[in-house]
Design a protein around this motif. Structure first.
Motif, PDB file in Angstrom:
ATOM      1  N   GLU A  91       0.904  -1.508  -0.172  1.00  0.00           N
ATOM      2  CA  GLU A  91       0.260   0.276  -0.254  1.00  0.00           C
ATOM      3  C   GLU A  91       0.787   0.932   0.423  1.00  0.00           C
ATOM      4  O   GLU A  91       0.235   2.167  -1.087  1.00  0.00           O
ATOM      5  CB  GLU A  91      -0.736  -0.260   1.249  1.00  0.00           C
ATOM      6  CG  GLU A  91      -2.064   0.981   1.680  1.00  0.00           C
ATOM      7  CD  GLU A  91      -3.735   1.013   0.258  1.00  0.00           C
ATOM      8  OE1 GLU A  91      -3.975   1.997  -0.406  1.00  0.00           O
ATOM      9  OE2 GLU A  91      -3.440  -0.639  -0.346  1.00  0.00           O
ATOM     10  N   SER A 123      -2.153   6.901  -4.892  1.00  0.00           N
ATOM     11  CA  SER A 123      -3.923   6.969  -5.310  1.00  0.00           C
ATOM     12  C   SER A 123      -3.857   8.519  -5.709  1.00  0.00           C
ATOM     13  O   SER A 123      -3.390   9.678  -5.934  1.00  0.00           O
ATOM     14  CB  SER A 123      -4.568   7.275  -4.232  1.00  0.00           C
ATOM     15  OG  SER A 123      -4.368   6.005  -3.851  1.00  0.00           O
ATOM     16  N   ARG A 172     -12.503   5.447  -3.097  1.00  0.00           N
ATOM     17  CA  ARG A 172     -11.874   4.948  -1.979  1.00  0.00           C
ATOM     18  C   ARG A 172     -11.989   5.213  -0.771  1.00  0.00           C
ATOM     19  O   ARG A 172     -12.839   5.033   1.015  1.00  0.00           O
ATOM     20  CB  ARG A 172     -10.252   4.314  -1.456  1.00  0.00           C
ATOM     21  CG  ARG A 172      -9.844   3.597  -2.256  1.00  0.00           C
ATOM     22  CD  ARG A 172      -7.956   3.845  -2.281  1.00  0.00           C
ATOM     23  NE  ARG A 172      -7.262   2.693  -2.136  1.00  0.00           N
ATOM     24  CZ  ARG A 172      -5.941   2.252  -1.397  1.00  0.00           C
ATOM     25  NH1 ARG A 172      -5.503   3.538  -0.997  1.00  0.00           N
ATOM     26  NH2 ARG A 172      -5.717   0.972  -1.194  1.00  0.00           N
ATOM     27  N   GLU A 201     -16.031   0.505  -9.286  1.00  0.00           N
ATOM     28  CA  GLU A 201     -14.572  -0.630  -9.146  1.00  0.00           C
ATOM     29  C   GLU A 201     -13.735  -0.580 -10.069  1.00  0.00           C
ATOM     30  O   GLU A 201     -13.840  -0.498 -10.735  1.00  0.00           O
ATOM     31  CB  GLU A 201     -15.450  -1.637  -8.610  1.00  0.00           C
ATOM     32  CG  GLU A 201     -15.847  -1.968  -9.305  1.00  0.00           C
ATOM     33  CD  GLU A 201     -16.044  -3.821  -8.974  1.00  0.00           C
ATOM     34  OE1 GLU A 201     -16.758  -4.095  -8.278  1.00  0.00           O
ATOM     35  OE2 GLU A 201     -16.051  -4.864 -10.099  1.00  0.00           O
ATOM     36  N   VAL A 254     -11.001  -3.068  -5.727  1.00  0.00           N
ATOM     37  CA  VAL A 254     -11.107  -1.513  -4.850  1.00  0.00           C
ATOM     38  C   VAL A 254     -12.498  -1.555  -5.643  1.00  0.00           C
ATOM     39  O   VAL A 254     -12.464  -0.375  -5.851  1.00  0.00           O
ATOM     40  CB  VAL A 254     -10.672  -0.370  -5.037  1.00  0.00           C
ATOM     41  CG1 VAL A 254     -10.957   0.964  -4.115  1.00  0.00           C
ATOM     42  CG2 VAL A 254      -9.182  -0.157  -4.874  1.00  0.00           C
TER      43      VAL A 254
END
Lengths: 385, 291
Positions: free
Chosen positions: B113, B118, B126, B156, B165
């Motif tokens: 992660e 992102s 998210r 998604e 996600v």
């Protein structure tokens, strides 16, 4: 979400609001409204009608304003739609029903064989000779305006032999390449693949993207013999690049015919384009119409850095000064402005009409466009722009 | 996120943030929330398309995540990217400290992660509920539109190394377009559509009053009225609400409580952005300012 139960919400019966007067089957009435819009030329699909019904159910179906806004949000897809939407809305909820079930665009059509218009009398022998000699090369150079029906059909077939290239521009995005600048991301990724050991250096450089091409085709009376074939020419280009070629007709008003020309079959596409053009063979107000184009489309980006081809004889009935000013605007926005004038290729032609004189200083190229050979020349000019 | 019960309520909440939406816009905005559909806004520049997204976010107490589109934008700029330099650094560190680390472990730790960057769309999925503003979608390429369409229909996104996600609550999506290019029909069909017009005189005065409380009522009225008249002049670039506010702000900063020919001529640059337009308006200033 379940299907809206409009009857129980008192559709049409709410006190204090304009009655919509459907009583028994309100959702049928609402769906019928979708059909009426479709008939008026809006692209109303079944899923949009479904969305409309859901939207109405989420609001107050008894309120005319709510039904109006729900419909506008779900069934319209552009500013050009809203005026027609308003008309149909007013008519439908006043209880008027469109008469007949004739769709605006024919779903299919059959072309009837036409009688050849000039086969009578002594001209016959003469003509046969020309046809046999002209099938390709001579026809390629002949003025389209003087063609017989048969030659026209032959010419239409010859459009299939044109293979237009499209102009390109340098893209913003970089693509992997064997030379060019170093691509740090791909180099690092390759290194990662080798568990951190130095890897071969990767390169990238800018690719190419199609450059936008905009056709503005004059469909006024004086351009009548050419407009048809110019649209056909535009059609072949739209087929090559449906998303980067835009086609508008100009005359007394501006009409966007790109969606119609995206249809594959040439005859069908031209017929659909003809259906949406209201000012076929009317007058010319080039300056004003060009202004509308620049205000509504051009300045926003359609003409920006594009190759713009104006197809007109430049017989301006309006104000030539206005036309000149608009051309200056267009030249400032566009990458290249090419003017196609069918009379240019004729002997004795001189650019003296007020319209053409006004625009000459802003042109990158003035090409002839009265024959297929002329079109080929134009396509070259466009591709090399 | 507090639920909004009706179009009127949304209108009130937007008003509280200083955004005055007309009935139509409030209704369509409410529908977007109630039906969980993206909202596609078009209209002249400066009519408040982008600021609507900000106002919705503020009104509902949500984060505004903005994705500015441009030619050549691709999924790695909209979704996510891996931080390669840091991954390599990590690899080197592992190498230097423990030579007997299991290969699989190291590999797994690489796509952790913390090396994931992102980008707006992934963040919106998210961190949802959030407001995702996709600004100027007409500037992006067709391919990008297709990609966006996919995300907007499923909410998604699959990252091969990490998994899928999915947004627990679909984000509120606002798309804006200036119509430099036609947005694809498939994308339009996913969205509710609204065309924002210039506001009428009364509403424009109210907007100036709400956004710039320091400006006097008289000046606000004069500015709004003049702008309304300027819009009728058939200019290259008619001023939007943003320009009205700029103008009022400029006049206020100059300390003039009134709009007269002199001050107007000096501050026209706040309203008009083309020399031709400025010339044209300057000629008819007397008439424009006559009340």
């Amino acid at each position: 979400m379940p299907a809206p139960d409009l009857a129980s919400t008192g559709f049409g019966a709410a006190p204090g609001h304009a009655s919509t007067g459907f009583g028994a089957a309100p959702d049928l009435a609402l769906a019928g409204f979708g059909a009426a819009l479709r008939q008026a030329g809006l692209a109303v699909t079944a899923d949009r009608v479904h969305l409309f019904l859901r939207a109405v159910a989420a609001l107050d179906p008894g309120r005319t304003a709510d039904v109006y806004w729900a419909g506008r949000a779900a069934l319209c897809s552009g500013p050009d739609d809203t005026a027609r939407y308003d008309e149909v809305f007013a008519a439908w909820f006043a209880g008027e029903r469109p008469r007949g079930a004739v769709p605006r665009t024919p779903r299919s059509f059959v072309q009837a064989p036409l009688a050849d218009d000039d086969t009578a009398g002594g001209a016959e022998a003469d003509r046969t000779l020309t046809v046999s000699a002209s099938t390709t090369e001579v026809l390629r150079h002949r003025d389209i305006a003087g063609l017989s029906t048969k030659d026209r059909a032959e010419l239409a077939r010859m459009f299939g032999t044109l293979h237009p290239r499209l102009p390109v521009r340098r893209a913003h995005r970089r693509r992997p390449s064997h030379r060019g600048e170093i691509d740090p991301r791909r180099t690092l990724r390759a290194q990662l693949r080798q568990v951190g050991e130095p890897a071969r250096v990767q390169y990238r450089r800018r690719g190419v993207r199609p450059r936008r091409v905009v056709f503005l085709i004059d469909v006024s009376g004086s351009m009548r013999p050419y407009a048809d074939n110019l649209l056909r020419l535009a059609h072949t280009l739209v087929q090559r690049a449906p998303r980067t070629v835009e086609v508008f007709t100009i005359g007394t008003r501006l009409t966007r015919v790109t969606p119609a020309l995206r249809r594959r079959d040439a005859e069908f596409a031209l017929r659909s384009a003809g259906d949406v053009v209201p000012d076929w063979s009317g007058g010319t107000r080039l300056g004003e119409v060009l202004k509308v184009f620049l205000d509504r489309w051009g300045q926003r980006g359609t003409a920006r850095r594009a190759v713009v081809v104006v197809c007109s004889d430049g017989w301006e009935r309006g104000d030539a000064a206005l036309l000149g000013a608009q051309m200056a605007r267009l030249a400032a926005l566009a990458y290249r402005v090419i003017w196609l004038n069918p009379h240019r290729g004729k002997p004795g032609y001189a650019p003296v009409q007020s319209g053409i004189v006004a625009v000459l200083p802003y042109l990158d190229d003035l090409v002839a466009g009265h024959s297929l050979a002329g079109f080929t020349e134009l396509l070259e000019a466009v591709a090399d722009a | 996120m507090a639920a909004v019960g009706s179009a009127g309520e949304l209108g009130e909440r937007l008003r509280a943030t200083g955004y005055l939406a007309g009935d139509g816009l409030a209704t369509v905005g409410y529908l977007a929330l109630a039906l969980k559909r993206p909202l596609l806004l078009e209209g002249e520049p400066g009519t408040g398309k982008t600021s609507l997204a900000a106002a919705i976010a503020e009104a509902l107490g949500l984060e505004l995540i903005r994705l500015q589109c441009y030619e050549g934008i691709d999924a790695s700029q909209a979704l996510y990217d891996w931080d390669f330099p840091r991954q390599i650094l990590h690899l080197r560190t592992v190498e230097a400290t423990s030579s007997d680390a299991a290969v699989e472990e190291v590999e797994k730790s690489l796509f952790d992660e913390r090396f994931l960057l992102s980008r707006p769309v992934l963040r919106a999925l998210r961190e949802s509920p959030a407001v995702l503003l996709v600004d100027e979608i007409d500037r992006a390429d067709d391919e990008f539109e297709a990609f966006l369409l996919e995300v907007l229909s499923t909410y998604e996104v699959t990252i091969p190394e990490l998994g899928t996600v999915t947004a627990e609550v679909p984000p509120i999506v606002v798309l804006t377009s200036n119509r430099t290019r036609e947005v694809h029909d498939a994308l339009k069909r996913r969205c509710l559509y609204h065309w924002i017009d210039h506001p009428g005189l009364a509403r424009e005065i109210e907007i100036v009053r709400t956004r710039l409380p320091e400006v006097s009522t008289r000046l606000a009225e004069q500015v709004a009225r003049s702008v309304q008249r300027i819009r009728e002049l058939d200019l290259l670039k008619p001023p939007g609400v943003a320009e009205t506010l700029d103008w009022a702000r400029a006049l206020d900063a100059l300390g003039t409580g009134v709009l007269d020919v002199e001050t107007a001529a000096a501050t026209l640059g706040a309203v008009l952005k083309y020399r031709e337009d400025t010339d044209r308006v300057r000629e008819s200033l007397d008439r424009l300012l006559a009340s």
